[in-house]
Design a protein around this motif. Sequence first.
Motif, short mmCIF file in Angstrom:
data_model
loop_
_atom_site.label_atom_id
_atom_site.label_comp_id
_atom_site.label_asym_id
_atom_site.label_seq_id
_atom_site.Cartn_x
_atom_site.Cartn_y
_atom_site.Cartn_z
N GLY A 181 -6.58 -4.81 0.70
CA GLY A 181 -7.71 -4.53 -0.67
C GLY A 181 -8.36 -3.46 -0.38
N ALA A 182 -8.98 -3.20 0.81
CA ALA A 182 -9.49 -1.93 1.09
C ALA A 182 -8.86 -0.63 0.73
CB ALA A 182 -9.91 -1.82 2.72
N ALA A 183 -7.40 -0.61 1.25
CA ALA A 183 -6.57 0.42 0.94
C ALA A 183 -6.50 0.72 -0.60
CB ALA A 183 -5.36 0.27 1.55
N ARG A 184 -6.15 -0.36 -1.34
CA ARG A 184 -6.07 -0.31 -2.87
C ARG A 184 -7.51 0.37 -3.33
NH1 ARG A 184 -3.14 -6.00 -4.49
NH2 ARG A 184 -1.01 -5.41 -3.82
N ALA A 185 -8.48 -0.27 -2.95
CA ALA A 185 -10.02 0.26 -3.43
C ALA A 185 -9.99 1.76 -3.58
CB ALA A 185 -10.78 -0.62 -3.01
N ALA A 186 -9.37 2.29 -2.44
CA ALA A 186 -9.40 3.88 -2.06
C ALA A 186 -8.97 4.66 -3.35
CB ALA A 186 -8.90 4.16 -0.77
N PHE A 187 -8.13 4.06 -4.12
CA PHE A 187 -7.64 4.62 -5.26
C PHE A 187 -8.54 4.81 -6.55
CE2 PHE A 187 -3.66 3.14 -3.11
CZ PHE A 187 -3.07 4.49 -3.12
N PHE A 217 -6.31 13.51 -6.22
CA PHE A 217 -4.86 13.49 -5.39
C PHE A 217 -5.33 13.55 -3.87
CE2 PHE A 217 -1.51 15.88 -3.02
CZ PHE A 217 -0.58 14.83 -3.14
N ASP A 218 -4.67 12.70 -3.01
CA ASP A 218 -4.64 12.68 -1.37
C ASP A 218 -3.70 11.91 -1.13
OD1 ASP A 218 -5.50 12.75 1.03
OD2 ASP A 218 -7.68 12.10 0.96
N ALA A 219 -2.51 12.75 -0.51
CA ALA A 219 -1.34 12.03 0.05
C ALA A 219 -1.75 10.97 1.32
CB ALA A 219 -0.55 12.93 0.50
N ARG A 220 -2.88 11.25 1.85
CA ARG A 220 -3.24 10.50 2.89
C ARG A 220 -3.60 9.05 2.38
NH1 ARG A 220 -7.89 13.88 5.50
NH2 ARG A 220 -8.51 13.87 3.25
N THR A 221 -4.14 8.82 1.20
CA THR A 221 -4.44 7.57 0.92
C THR A 221 -3.25 6.72 0.51
OG1 THR A 221 -6.19 8.63 -0.32
CG2 THR A 221 -5.63 6.33 -1.29
N TRP A 222 -2.20 7.15 0.06
CA TRP A 222 -0.96 6.60 -0.16
C TRP A 222 -0.09 6.17 1.01
CZ3 TRP A 222 0.49 4.64 -4.73
CH2 TRP A 222 -0.08 5.10 -5.85
N SER A 223 -0.32 7.11 1.94
CA SER A 223 0.23 6.75 3.42
C SER A 223 -0.54 5.76 3.91
CB SER A 223 0.29 8.09 4.48
OG SER A 223 0.96 9.25 3.79
N ALA A 224 -2.00 5.61 3.78
CA ALA A 224 -2.59 4.77 4.46
C ALA A 224 -2.27 3.34 3.92
CB ALA A 224 -4.19 4.89 4.29
N TYR A 225 -2.12 3.25 2.45
CA TYR A 225 -1.67 2.12 1.76
C TYR A 225 -0.48 1.56 2.35
CZ TYR A 225 -0.51 -0.97 -2.16
OH TYR A 225 -0.09 -2.42 -2.83
N ASP A 226 0.49 2.53 2.66
CA ASP A 226 1.87 1.98 3.21
C ASP A 226 1.84 1.36 4.48
OD1 ASP A 226 3.11 2.72 0.80
OD2 ASP A 226 3.78 4.83 1.57
N VAL A 227 0.86 1.92 5.20
CA VAL A 227 0.60 1.35 6.58
C VAL A 227 0.10 0.00 6.45
CG1 VAL A 227 -0.94 1.57 8.52
CG2 VAL A 227 0.12 3.68 7.74
N THR A 228 -0.87 -0.24 5.44
CA THR A 228 -1.43 -1.64 5.36
C THR A 228 -0.41 -2.67 5.03
OG1 THR A 228 -2.27 -1.38 3.19
CG2 THR A 228 -3.55 -0.88 4.87
N LYS A 229 0.45 -2.32 4.11
CA LYS A 229 1.81 -3.21 3.90
C LYS A 229 2.56 -3.36 5.04
CE LYS A 229 2.95 -0.73 0.25
NZ LYS A 229 3.70 -0.39 -1.15
N VAL A 230 2.99 -2.41 5.72
CA VAL A 230 3.53 -2.64 6.70
C VAL A 230 2.81 -3.47 8.00
CG1 VAL A 230 5.04 -1.52 8.92
CG2 VAL A 230 4.98 -0.59 6.47
#
Length: 478
Positions: free
Chosen positions: A312-318, A357-370
């Motif tokens: 949820g925190a990672a999604r809110a970063a978008f 645009f911040d590629a790190r945000t997408w990567s952080a979101y992928d990390v939380t799902k894993v």
Amino acid sequence: MNISKDRWRLLMLGILAVLLGGCTLAPKYDRPASPVPGNWPTGAAYQEERPAVSEPAADLPWREFLPEERLQKAVEIALKNSRDLRLAALNVERARALYRVQRDELLPSLDAAGSGIKERVPADLSSSGRRTTREQYRVDFGVSSWEIDFFGRIQSLKDRALEEYLATDQARRNAQILLVSEVANVWFALAADGENLVLSRSTLETQQTAYNLIRKRYDVGLASELDLSRAQTQVDTARRNVAIYTQWAAQDVNALDLLAGAPVPAEFLPSKLSGIKPPKEVSAGLSSDVLLSRPDVLAAEHRLKAAHANIGAARAAFFPRISLTTTLGTASADLSDLFKSGQGTWTFGPQIVMPIFDARTWSAYDVTKVEREISVTRYEQTIQAAFREVADALALKGTLGEQLAAQQSLVEATAKAYRLADARYDRGIDSYLSVLDAQRSLYSAQQALTALRLEGFTSRITLYKVLGGGSTEDFRYQ
């Protein structure tokens, strides 16, 4: 626009933030399906398990489970002094404090600041063309950069901290259960070694008496030197066993003192296994759902919920971040006029940051799902390990009664064989070798019987532990 209207707007904005603060973008949590069968194993190794007549193991206090008063005193000392348990409790306090820190992020931070300045302005820089001295004094009270949690980022982080705190608290409860069970196991091991020490000393006395008798016969020519040497080997073996069990008993005391965190007084220590009140019988019931109440399983589930909140925190970063800075105060060029009427000041500065645009945000979101998938796997592993522990304990429970009965019969048979062999030797019918073999068999059978009786006690402790025994009880010594 006057100050009262701005205060009203700030109040309404704060109420809106509070109302929206409970909303998060975390995915809905559904407990994963249990990866183990719903019922316990069946077969030749398992007795038919019926639901417990009394309360479940999780609700059974350790004092009721361990009725031996001396053992209760040893456990009390451990619960009061164990460093491992103290560390577990301190970890809980730290996790609770971290949760409070994260929770308080939802609230605005109020600051008060005062400042004063006095400066000389040269004539060529002064608006009046003359050299001047300027003074300014200011007192402000307000909120600096308060993030209004419209999309639940801070709420999700707070939920994660809460679940991590709850997981740590369950880890403390698990540590308490392990401590009680380990103290009981070592205490009963000391009792078993004490009983073996008594048996070894009795055997030594018997062997020494036999040796003295054979020595007298040898002196008058009625026994051979071979019989005398064989009797000597039995005496030396018994002496060695006495030394071994003396050592083991001392090491058991050392282990018990380490677990207890302080020396356990001698009056709380057992001398032998006979006459000790055994632990209470517990039942696993019919369903394996009881595993879901084990502290380690609950801790794994809380960590899984924390992983959900982190998503949820990672999604809110978008989404945009809205923050607010506002102050109310008073200012004056003269310190004596600072708090007079008409000197009030205010500032109101909302800010919105829109991520582009911040590629790190997408990567952080992928990390939380894993991380969530990792937590699911660990949760399932914990349940599977718990199921195996209970199944093993039930298999031992289902076969131990037959083992004890068979071993008791073996002890009686070997004791009879020893008496017959000794009588045949006294009458000169048989050699002393038959007596030696019968003695060895009897001693080994007696040792094995003590070991099985100890295993009967420890198996109850193990079953109580793996079923989450006493997990609903506050173990802390009062």
